[in-house]
Structure formats: structure tokens, C-alpha cells
Design an enzyme around this catalytic site. Structure first.
Site, PDB file in Angstrom:
ATOM      1  N   GLN A  86      15.780  23.036  48.321  1.00 28.34           N
ATOM      2  CA  GLN A  86      15.007  24.281  48.315  1.00 28.34           C
ATOM      3  C   GLN A  86      13.925  24.241  49.382  1.00 28.34           C
ATOM      4  OE1 GLN A  86      14.091  25.341  43.905  1.00 28.34           O
ATOM      5  NE2 GLN A  86      14.754  23.213  43.905  1.00 28.34           N
ATOM      6  N   VAL A  88      12.174  24.330  52.940  1.00 26.93           N
ATOM      7  CA  VAL A  88      12.447  25.009  54.206  1.00 26.93           C
ATOM      8  C   VAL A  88      12.019  24.153  55.396  1.00 26.93           C
ATOM      9  CG1 VAL A  88      12.318  27.317  53.192  1.00 26.93           C
ATOM     10  CG2 VAL A  88      10.241  26.294  54.152  1.00 26.93           C
ATOM     11  N   ASP A  89      11.401  22.981  55.118  1.00 31.45           N
ATOM     12  CA  ASP A  89      11.059  22.063  56.217  1.00 31.45           C
ATOM     13  C   ASP A  89      12.340  21.369  56.702  1.00 31.45           C
ATOM     14  OD1 ASP A  89      11.532  19.467  54.838  1.00 31.45           O
ATOM     15  OD2 ASP A  89       9.868  20.114  53.571  1.00 31.45           O
ATOM     16  N   HIS A 106      16.992  27.940  50.566  1.00 32.26           N
ATOM     17  CA  HIS A 106      15.885  28.871  50.806  1.00 32.26           C
ATOM     18  C   HIS A 106      15.595  29.067  52.296  1.00 32.26           C
ATOM     19  CE1 HIS A 106      14.280  28.254  46.416  1.00 32.26           C
ATOM     20  NE2 HIS A 106      15.358  29.012  46.477  1.00 32.26           N
ATOM     21  N   CYS A 117      18.442  43.632  62.044  1.00 29.75           N
ATOM     22  CA  CYS A 117      19.821  43.294  62.415  1.00 29.75           C
ATOM     23  C   CYS A 117      20.104  41.811  62.168  1.00 29.75           C
ATOM     24  CB  CYS A 117      20.109  43.706  63.861  1.00 29.75           C
ATOM     25  SG  CYS A 117      19.395  42.614  65.118  1.00 29.75           S
ATOM     26  N   CYS A 152      12.462  41.857  67.944  1.00 30.21           N
ATOM     27  CA  CYS A 152      13.869  41.518  68.163  1.00 30.21           C
ATOM     28  C   CYS A 152      14.319  41.876  69.585  1.00 30.21           C
ATOM     29  CB  CYS A 152      14.746  42.242  67.138  1.00 30.21           C
ATOM     30  SG  CYS A 152      16.500  41.926  67.339  1.00 30.21           S
TER      31      CYS A 152
END
Ligand SMILES: [Zn+2]
Length: 255
Positions: A86, A88-89, A106, A117, A152
Site C-alpha cells: 500500500q 507509494v514510496d 495505491h 486523460c 498535461c
């Protein structure tokens, strides 16, 4: 042998990455569970980006600990292995777990993706990545403390961190990888480390993977909702417990 390992924030805590729960996780007196939401990003995307930029910097200077190294050793010694983290590192990756043996359920804090997009890329808004800044359309900074918001390159919508926020759906691809592994056969060993298993899917995967009498080992200093189902409880921090557990599994020749 089939092994499933599920990890959470407790595994990275000893590398100096604060968990969301408790005082350490607070940032400028703000509760991270209210910052890591689509609502917070819609309300104040600049604030949320500043928080993520600081977290990225902190992770960059952190090192994998003995828990990450133990999981990597287990992955090397096991034919059928999956780590579902879980976190995110990138500390599991830097400890040596290849991408095909790991699901980052995660997301990845170093990914920046479009809020509209499919476009995404690694990096994108960190102050230590000036080459990325130049490639993205940015608004002019109002002060030195501002982060340039990334836009983006394809559709010009606002970019966001490539993580799953509270209240958001998990990635279908990553979900499928976990489901496929669990459906392919019951595990011999399931280790759940450094997570309170608050999310129903963590609990569900641990239970289903340990069907048919697998060892279900929980590593957590505190009792969790999973504790009563575990065949073995280790009430220690992951960096202390996991190296011993992994050594014992490997030395016993069980793997
Ligand atoms: Zn886009």
C-alpha cells in the site's frame, strides 16, 4: 511454494517515512487523510502539490530498511511470489523487488498523471527536476514558495500525483494482477506486515490467499482486525521481525 506478502506504512516508518495516522503524519497542522483526497485537490491543488513535493523529497533521501531487504530476500528465494504494498514510496523497489513481483495498489508517488486523460510520466513537479519543469506547461510562480502546477502535455488539463486517494477506485490493472495471483492457487505462506488492514480488500486478500491452511503471519506492534485470523502474531516493528521470519522460512528449507 507460493508466498503472498502484504505491506503497509509500518514497513516504511523506520526509514523515516511518516504514516498517515498519528501526529508524525501531520503537515502544517493538516491531517493527511484530508489532504489525500480528490476534494482537497479540487479545492487547493497548489497546497496538495506542495505536500506531495515535500513527501517526494523526503522519500528520495530515505533508505530501505531491514524489512524491505527481508521481503526482497524472500522474493528471490520463492518460485511463486507476490508483494502487494500500500506504500507509494519506492523503497521496496530500491531494496530489489522486480516490478513483475510487486503490485503497488495505491500507486507511485513519483508518477505524475493527467487528471483528465491517460497521459502520465515519472517526476514532473519536484523542485529537484528542473528538466521536467521545462517540458511541462506551468503557470508563473507567484512567489518562491509556490510550486509550479504541472499541466498535461497532451490535453492541457491539470496533472496530479499518480496515487490512489481516499474515496477513489483502485487501478483495474493492478487489482487484476492481485486477483489472478490469488485465484491461481492457495498460498503456503501469507505475511501481513505494517498495516492495520483497515481497507476491506487487504483483509479479503489475506483471507483468500491463506485458504487451505496456509501460515498467516501478522507482523504489527498492535492488534488489528486481522489478528484473530492469524496463525502467528508477531508484535514487533517490521524491521525487527521480518528479517527473523524470513531467515527462519528460508533456513527451514520450507521455501
Ligand atoms: Zn491530459
Amino acid at each position: 511454494m507460493r508466498v503472498l506478502v502484504l505491506t503497509g506504512a509500518g514497513v516504511s516508518a523506520e526509514s523515516g517515512i511518516p504514516t498517515f495516522r498519528g501526529k508524525d503524519g501531520y503537515w502544517r497542522n493538516l491531517d493527511p487523510t484530508t489532504l489525500a483526497t480528490p476534494e482537497a485537490f479540487a479545492r487547493d491543488s497548489k497546497l496538495v502539490w506542495e505536500w506531495y513535493r515535500e513527501r517526494r523529497e523526503r522519500i528520495r533521501t530515505a533508505q530501505p530498511n531491514a524489512a524491505h531487504e527481508a521481503v526482497a530476500r524472500l522474493a528471490q528465494q520463492t518460485d511463486e511470489f507476490l508483494l502487494v504494498t500500500q506504500n507509494v514510496d519506492d523503497l521496496h523497489t530500491r531494496a530489489g523487488i522486480p516490478a513483475q513481483r510487486m503490485v503497488r495498489i495505491h500507486g507511485d508517488i513519483f508518477v505524475t498523471r493527467c487528471s483528465r486523460c491517460e497521459f502520465s510520466e515519472r517526476g514532473g513537479v519536484g523542485s529537484s527536476e528542473p528538466h521536467m519543469r521545462g517540458r511541462l506547461r506551468s503557470i508563473a510562480p507567484a512567489s518562491d514558495n509556490d510550486v509550479n502546477l504541472p499541466w498535461c502535455a497532451k490535453c492541457h488539463a491539470l496533472m496530479r500525483p499518480g496515487v490512489v486517494w481516499f474515496g477513489e477506485q483502485l487501478s483495474r490493472n493492478e487489482l487484476e494482477r492481485v486477483e489472478n495471483f490469488i485465484d491461481a492457487g492457495a498460498c503456503d505462506v501469507v505475511i501481513v506486515a505494517g498495516t492495520t488492514a483497515t481497507f476491506g480488500y487487504i483483509m479479503d486478500w489475506a483471507m483468500r490467499a491463506s485458504r487451505d491452511g496456509a501460515k498467516l503471519i501478522e507482523v504489527n506492534p498492535e492488534e488489528t482486525s486481522l489478528s484473530r485470523f492469524a496463525t502467528r502474531l508477531v508484535r514487533q516493528p517490521a524491521a525487527i521481525a521480518l528479517p527473523r521470519i524470513v531467515d527462519a522460512l528460508i533456513n527451514r528449507g520450507a521455501l
